[in-house]
Design a protein around this motif. Structure first.
Motif, PDB file in Angstrom:
ATOM      1  N   ALA A  31     -36.406 -26.748  -5.421  1.00 56.12           N
ATOM      2  CA  ALA A  31     -35.046 -26.259  -5.184  1.00 56.12           C
ATOM      3  C   ALA A  31     -34.026 -26.775  -6.195  1.00 56.12           C
ATOM      4  O   ALA A  31     -32.847 -26.911  -5.891  1.00 56.12           O
ATOM      5  N   ARG A  32     -34.471 -27.057  -7.412  1.00 57.53           N
ATOM      6  CA  ARG A  32     -33.551 -27.403  -8.493  1.00 57.53           C
ATOM      7  C   ARG A  32     -33.379 -26.160  -9.359  1.00 57.53           C
ATOM      8  O   ARG A  32     -34.141 -25.195  -9.266  1.00 57.53           O
ATOM      9  N   THR A  33     -32.387 -26.157 -10.236  1.00 53.65           N
ATOM     10  CA  THR A  33     -32.049 -24.949 -10.985  1.00 53.65           C
ATOM     11  C   THR A  33     -32.325 -25.093 -12.481  1.00 53.65           C
ATOM     12  O   THR A  33     -32.455 -26.209 -12.995  1.00 53.65           O
ATOM     13  N   SER A  34     -32.350 -23.940 -13.138  1.00 51.32           N
ATOM     14  CA  SER A  34     -32.509 -23.947 -14.593  1.00 51.32           C
ATOM     15  C   SER A  34     -31.306 -24.620 -15.252  1.00 51.32           C
ATOM     16  O   SER A  34     -31.452 -25.280 -16.279  1.00 51.32           O
ATOM     17  N   ASN A  35     -30.123 -24.483 -14.654  1.00 57.07           N
ATOM     18  CA  ASN A  35     -28.935 -25.148 -15.203  1.00 57.07           C
ATOM     19  C   ASN A  35     -29.099 -26.665 -15.171  1.00 57.07           C
ATOM     20  O   ASN A  35     -28.726 -27.352 -16.119  1.00 57.07           O
ATOM     21  N   GLU A  36     -29.648 -27.189 -14.084  1.00 54.57           N
ATOM     22  CA  GLU A  36     -29.878 -28.627 -13.990  1.00 54.57           C
ATOM     23  C   GLU A  36     -30.923 -29.073 -15.011  1.00 54.57           C
ATOM     24  O   GLU A  36     -30.759 -30.104 -15.668  1.00 54.57           O
ATOM     25  N   LEU A  37     -31.983 -28.300 -15.142  1.00 53.78           N
ATOM     26  CA  LEU A  37     -33.012 -28.612 -16.129  1.00 53.78           C
ATOM     27  C   LEU A  37     -32.410 -28.620 -17.528  1.00 53.78           C
ATOM     28  O   LEU A  37     -32.631 -29.562 -18.302  1.00 53.78           O
ATOM     29  N   ASN A  38     -31.641 -27.611 -17.854  1.00 53.24           N
ATOM     30  CA  ASN A  38     -31.028 -27.534 -19.182  1.00 53.24           C
ATOM     31  C   ASN A  38     -30.046 -28.683 -19.413  1.00 53.24           C
ATOM     32  O   ASN A  38     -29.953 -29.208 -20.523  1.00 53.24           O
ATOM     33  N   GLN A  39     -29.353 -29.083 -18.371  1.00 55.24           N
ATOM     34  CA  GLN A  39     -28.423 -30.212 -18.489  1.00 55.24           C
ATOM     35  C   GLN A  39     -29.188 -31.489 -18.825  1.00 55.24           C
ATOM     36  O   GLN A  39     -28.763 -32.276 -19.686  1.00 55.24           O
ATOM     37  N   VAL A  40     -30.331 -31.691 -18.186  1.00 57.28           N
ATOM     38  CA  VAL A  40     -31.156 -32.872 -18.439  1.00 57.28           C
ATOM     39  C   VAL A  40     -31.687 -32.840 -19.874  1.00 57.28           C
ATOM     40  O   VAL A  40     -31.635 -33.850 -20.592  1.00 57.28           O
ATOM     41  N   ILE A  41     -32.166 -31.686 -20.309  1.00 54.67           N
ATOM     42  CA  ILE A  41     -32.698 -31.562 -21.673  1.00 54.67           C
ATOM     43  C   ILE A  41     -31.579 -31.780 -22.695  1.00 54.67           C
ATOM     44  O   ILE A  41     -31.771 -32.481 -23.690  1.00 54.67           O
ATOM     45  N   SER A  42     -30.423 -31.208 -22.430  1.00 54.06           N
ATOM     46  CA  SER A  42     -29.285 -31.376 -23.345  1.00 54.06           C
ATOM     47  C   SER A  42     -28.832 -32.825 -23.412  1.00 54.06           C
ATOM     48  O   SER A  42     -28.468 -33.319 -24.478  1.00 54.06           O
ATOM     49  N   TRP A  43     -28.858 -33.513 -22.278  1.00 52.26           N
ATOM     50  CA  TRP A  43     -28.492 -34.936 -22.274  1.00 52.26           C
ATOM     51  C   TRP A  43     -29.426 -35.719 -23.193  1.00 52.26           C
ATOM     52  O   TRP A  43     -28.973 -36.540 -23.990  1.00 52.26           O
ATOM     53  N   LEU A  44     -30.724 -35.465 -23.089  1.00 52.81           N
ATOM     54  CA  LEU A  44     -31.693 -36.198 -23.899  1.00 52.81           C
ATOM     55  C   LEU A  44     -31.582 -35.845 -25.377  1.00 52.81           C
ATOM     56  O   LEU A  44     -31.634 -36.730 -26.232  1.00 52.81           O
ATOM     57  N   THR A  45     -31.404 -34.575 -25.696  1.00 54.51           N
ATOM     58  CA  THR A  45     -31.500 -34.103 -27.080  1.00 54.51           C
ATOM     59  C   THR A  45     -30.167 -33.943 -27.803  1.00 54.51           C
ATOM     60  O   THR A  45     -30.145 -33.847 -29.031  1.00 54.51           O
ATOM     61  N   GLY A  46     -29.087 -33.851 -27.049  1.00 51.73           N
ATOM     62  CA  GLY A  46     -27.790 -33.589 -27.661  1.00 51.73           C
ATOM     63  C   GLY A  46     -27.567 -32.127 -28.001  1.00 51.73           C
ATOM     64  O   GLY A  46     -26.554 -31.769 -28.599  1.00 51.73           O
TER      65      GLY A  46
END
Length: 121
Positions: A31-46
């Protein structure tokens, strides 16, 4: 547990856009979203959302994906085991960065709060 050069090469040559749907399926099942996933990836990668979307739709290997990234300085706060390896003890930078990402995706899928996943010193 030490990874071998063959394992490191295999991880580096995986195509990000082929792995991303697996990450997405994993988090959406919880029940997590693609927006949350993308936020996590963006945090790690910039990466901005636009740049991340290019990678999601592209054919970059993990090596190329992380070569263009600006790894968050707080990524060193990511600790624990993933796939039997302590992420903080992995020597190969690409393998470590992929395992950081795996660990963050796992935490998201386990229901951790975003503010805890997106570590701050």
């Amino acid at each position: 547990m030490k990874s071998t050069q063959e394992q490191d090469d295999q991880i580096a040559n995986m195509v990000f856009s082929k792995i991303y749907p697996l990450y997405l399926t994993k988090v959406e099942k919880k029940a997590r979203t693609s927006n949350e996933l993308n936020q996590v990836i963006s945090w790690l990668t910039g990466y901005s959302e636009a740049v991340l979307q290019k990678h999601i739709n592209g054919s970059a290997t993990f090596e190329a994906f992380f070569a263009d990234a600006t790894i968050n300085p707080n990524a060193k706060l990511i600790t624990g085991k993933i796939c039997g390896y302590k992420v903080e003890e992995i020597d190969n930078p690409i393998t470590q960065q992929v395992r950081y990402l795996d660990k963050l995706v796992d935490e998201l899928a386990k229901g951790h709060e975003l503010k805890k996943i997106l570590r701050s010193a």
